[in-house]
Design a protein around this motif. Structure first.
Motif, PDB file in Angstrom:
ATOM      1  N   ARG A  82       0.803  -1.198  -0.069  1.00  0.00           N
ATOM      2  CA  ARG A  82       0.046   0.064   0.047  1.00  0.00           C
ATOM      3  C   ARG A  82       0.774   1.362   0.039  1.00  0.00           C
ATOM      4  N   ASP A  83       1.765   1.413   0.824  1.00  0.00           N
ATOM      5  CA  ASP A  83       2.855   2.524   0.916  1.00  0.00           C
ATOM      6  C   ASP A  83       3.415   2.672  -0.509  1.00  0.00           C
ATOM      7  N   THR A  84       3.873   1.531  -1.101  1.00  0.00           N
ATOM      8  CA  THR A  84       4.702   1.585  -2.406  1.00  0.00           C
ATOM      9  C   THR A  84       3.472   2.429  -3.661  1.00  0.00           C
ATOM     10  N   VAL A  85       2.398   1.768  -3.706  1.00  0.00           N
ATOM     11  CA  VAL A  85       1.382   2.099  -4.492  1.00  0.00           C
ATOM     12  C   VAL A  85       1.090   3.541  -4.195  1.00  0.00           C
ATOM     13  N   GLU A  86       1.048   3.752  -2.930  1.00  0.00           N
ATOM     14  CA  GLU A  86       0.796   5.425  -2.606  1.00  0.00           C
ATOM     15  C   GLU A  86       1.711   6.338  -3.159  1.00  0.00           C
ATOM     16  N   LYS A  87       2.755   5.858  -3.391  1.00  0.00           N
ATOM     17  CA  LYS A  87       4.128   6.448  -3.681  1.00  0.00           C
ATOM     18  C   LYS A  87       4.088   6.778  -5.300  1.00  0.00           C
ATOM     19  N   ILE A  88       3.672   5.648  -5.955  1.00  0.00           N
ATOM     20  CA  ILE A  88       3.661   5.623  -7.416  1.00  0.00           C
ATOM     21  C   ILE A  88       2.341   6.480  -7.981  1.00  0.00           C
ATOM     22  N   LEU A  89       1.407   6.385  -7.354  1.00  0.00           N
ATOM     23  CA  LEU A  89       0.179   7.096  -7.907  1.00  0.00           C
ATOM     24  C   LEU A  89       0.352   8.505  -8.469  1.00  0.00           C
ATOM     25  N   PRO A  90       1.361   9.355  -7.866  1.00  0.00           N
ATOM     26  CA  PRO A  90       1.312  10.667  -8.657  1.00  0.00           C
ATOM     27  C   PRO A  90       1.986  10.476 -10.007  1.00  0.00           C
ATOM     28  N   VAL A  91       2.793   9.571 -10.349  1.00  0.00           N
ATOM     29  CA  VAL A  91       3.354   9.229 -11.585  1.00  0.00           C
ATOM     30  C   VAL A  91       2.154   8.719 -12.370  1.00  0.00           C
ATOM     31  N   ILE A  92       1.317   7.991 -12.002  1.00  0.00           N
ATOM     32  CA  ILE A  92       0.069   7.395 -12.721  1.00  0.00           C
ATOM     33  C   ILE A  92      -0.608   8.654 -13.108  1.00  0.00           C
ATOM     34  N   ASP A  93      -1.071   9.479 -12.033  1.00  0.00           N
ATOM     35  CA  ASP A  93      -1.817  10.698 -12.495  1.00  0.00           C
ATOM     36  C   ASP A  93      -1.205  11.724 -13.529  1.00  0.00           C
ATOM     37  N   ASN A  94       0.140  11.750 -13.647  1.00  0.00           N
ATOM     38  CA  ASN A  94       1.003  12.605 -14.699  1.00  0.00           C
ATOM     39  C   ASN A  94       0.803  11.931 -15.918  1.00  0.00           C
ATOM     40  N   LEU A  95       0.960  10.694 -15.871  1.00  0.00           N
ATOM     41  CA  LEU A  95       0.871  10.153 -17.188  1.00  0.00           C
ATOM     42  C   LEU A  95      -0.718  10.083 -17.890  1.00  0.00           C
ATOM     43  N   GLU A  96      -1.558  10.191 -17.044  1.00  0.00           N
ATOM     44  CA  GLU A  96      -2.955  10.358 -17.486  1.00  0.00           C
ATOM     45  C   GLU A  96      -3.222  11.681 -17.839  1.00  0.00           C
ATOM     46  N   ARG A  97      -2.481  12.647 -17.017  1.00  0.00           N
ATOM     47  CA  ARG A  97      -2.545  14.020 -17.657  1.00  0.00           C
ATOM     48  C   ARG A  97      -2.167  14.258 -18.946  1.00  0.00           C
ATOM     49  N   ALA A  98      -0.838  13.577 -19.242  1.00  0.00           N
ATOM     50  CA  ALA A  98       0.020  13.588 -20.327  1.00  0.00           C
ATOM     51  C   ALA A  98      -1.115  13.030 -21.591  1.00  0.00           C
ATOM     52  N   VAL A  99      -1.551  12.139 -21.328  1.00  0.00           N
ATOM     53  CA  VAL A  99      -2.318  11.302 -22.185  1.00  0.00           C
ATOM     54  C   VAL A  99      -3.742  12.134 -22.751  1.00  0.00           C
ATOM     55  N   SER A 100      -4.296  12.547 -21.659  1.00  0.00           N
ATOM     56  CA  SER A 100      -5.500  13.596 -21.934  1.00  0.00           C
ATOM     57  C   SER A 100      -5.067  15.048 -22.514  1.00  0.00           C
ATOM     58  N   ALA A 101      -4.079  15.345 -22.139  1.00  0.00           N
ATOM     59  CA  ALA A 101      -3.636  16.880 -22.996  1.00  0.00           C
ATOM     60  C   ALA A 101      -3.258  16.540 -24.211  1.00  0.00           C
ATOM     61  N   GLN A 102      -2.782  15.719 -24.487  1.00  0.00           N
ATOM     62  CA  GLN A 102      -2.118  15.471 -26.222  1.00  0.00           C
ATOM     63  C   GLN A 102      -3.240  15.552 -27.171  1.00  0.00           C
ATOM     64  N   PRO A 103      -3.421  16.579 -28.032  1.00  0.00           N
ATOM     65  CA  PRO A 103      -4.420  16.463 -28.959  1.00  0.00           C
ATOM     66  C   PRO A 103      -4.209  15.566 -30.013  1.00  0.00           C
ATOM     67  N   ASP A 104      -2.907  15.387 -30.488  1.00  0.00           N
ATOM     68  CA  ASP A 104      -2.727  14.384 -31.573  1.00  0.00           C
ATOM     69  C   ASP A 104      -2.769  12.810 -31.090  1.00  0.00           C
ATOM     70  N   LYS A 105      -3.669  11.958 -31.120  1.00  0.00           N
ATOM     71  CA  LYS A 105      -3.710  10.750 -30.906  1.00  0.00           C
ATOM     72  C   LYS A 105      -2.653   9.660 -31.451  1.00  0.00           C
ATOM     73  N   GLU A 106      -2.461  10.316 -32.563  1.00  0.00           N
ATOM     74  CA  GLU A 106      -1.607   9.240 -33.714  1.00  0.00           C
ATOM     75  C   GLU A 106       0.219   9.523 -33.424  1.00  0.00           C
ATOM     76  N   ASN A 107       0.296  10.574 -32.545  1.00  0.00           N
ATOM     77  CA  ASN A 107       1.639  10.744 -32.339  1.00  0.00           C
ATOM     78  C   ASN A 107       2.357   9.626 -31.607  1.00  0.00           C
ATOM     79  N   ALA A 108       3.575   9.472 -31.935  1.00  0.00           N
ATOM     80  CA  ALA A 108       4.218   8.230 -31.476  1.00  0.00           C
ATOM     81  C   ALA A 108       4.560   8.440 -30.031  1.00  0.00           C
TER      82      ALA A 108
END
Length: 184
Positions: A82-108
């Protein structure tokens, strides 16, 4: 010969008396031996019962110890996870933000970030970590943290309208509460 016969008769009588005395003494001795044996047997049974009782107690203590340590190990593992996952969650949040912010879905780069996010989520799922459902659900203070409130007739009472940050749980324990906006 009369005297000899008398002597022989006396000897026979003495012999018979001695034999009857011996029989009486041997019966008494047998009784004493049986009493001693019975007493020793009772003592041995008492010691055996004490040993069996001690054995059963030690066995029960060992079983309880084994169960307790097994539960403690599982709890320590779950706490560490649980402690380890809690520390990883901000990385997942940032990856989700990066995916949702990218307008070009075909970009590599977009596809690479999306695959990384998907892999992270699969790994978490394999470890038993689940997202807490929020948007459209009823507000549950055990799972959600309300950070704002709105009045809107389009939503039901205590209905979650916006999920600001995803919540996660491991089995039945919450790792991070969902930060939500609640209507009515």
């Amino acid at each position: 010969m009369d005297e000899n016969e008398k002597e022989v008769n006396e000897m026979e009588v003495n012999h018979e008396e001695n034999e009857s005395d011996l029989e009486i003494h041997s019966e008494e001795a047998e009784g004493e031996i049986i009493d001693e044996a019975a007493e020793k047997l009772m003592e041995a049974e008492k010691k055996l019962n004490e040993c069996v009782d001690k054995y059963q107690r030690v066995l029960a203590e060992y079983y309880n110890y084994r169960e307790r340590t097994s539960k403690e190990k599982a709890a320590m593992y779950n706490d560490g996870l649980r402690d380890t996952v809690e520390k990883i969650l901000p990385v997942i949040d940032n990856l989700e933000r990066a995916v949702s912010a990218q307008p070009d879905k075909e970009n590599a780069l977009y596809k690479g970030v999306e695959m990384t996010l998907k892999q992270f989520k699969e790994i978490l799922s394999g470890m038993g970590v689940e997202e807490i459902p929020a948007k459209g659900e009823k507000f549950d203070p055990n799972l959600h943290s309300a950070v704002s409130h709105i009045e809107d007739e389009n939503f039901g009472e205590n209905e979650i309208t916006v999920e600001m940050m995803k919540g996660y749980k491991l089995k039945d324990k919450v790792i991070r509460y969902s930060m939500v906006q609640v209507a009515n």
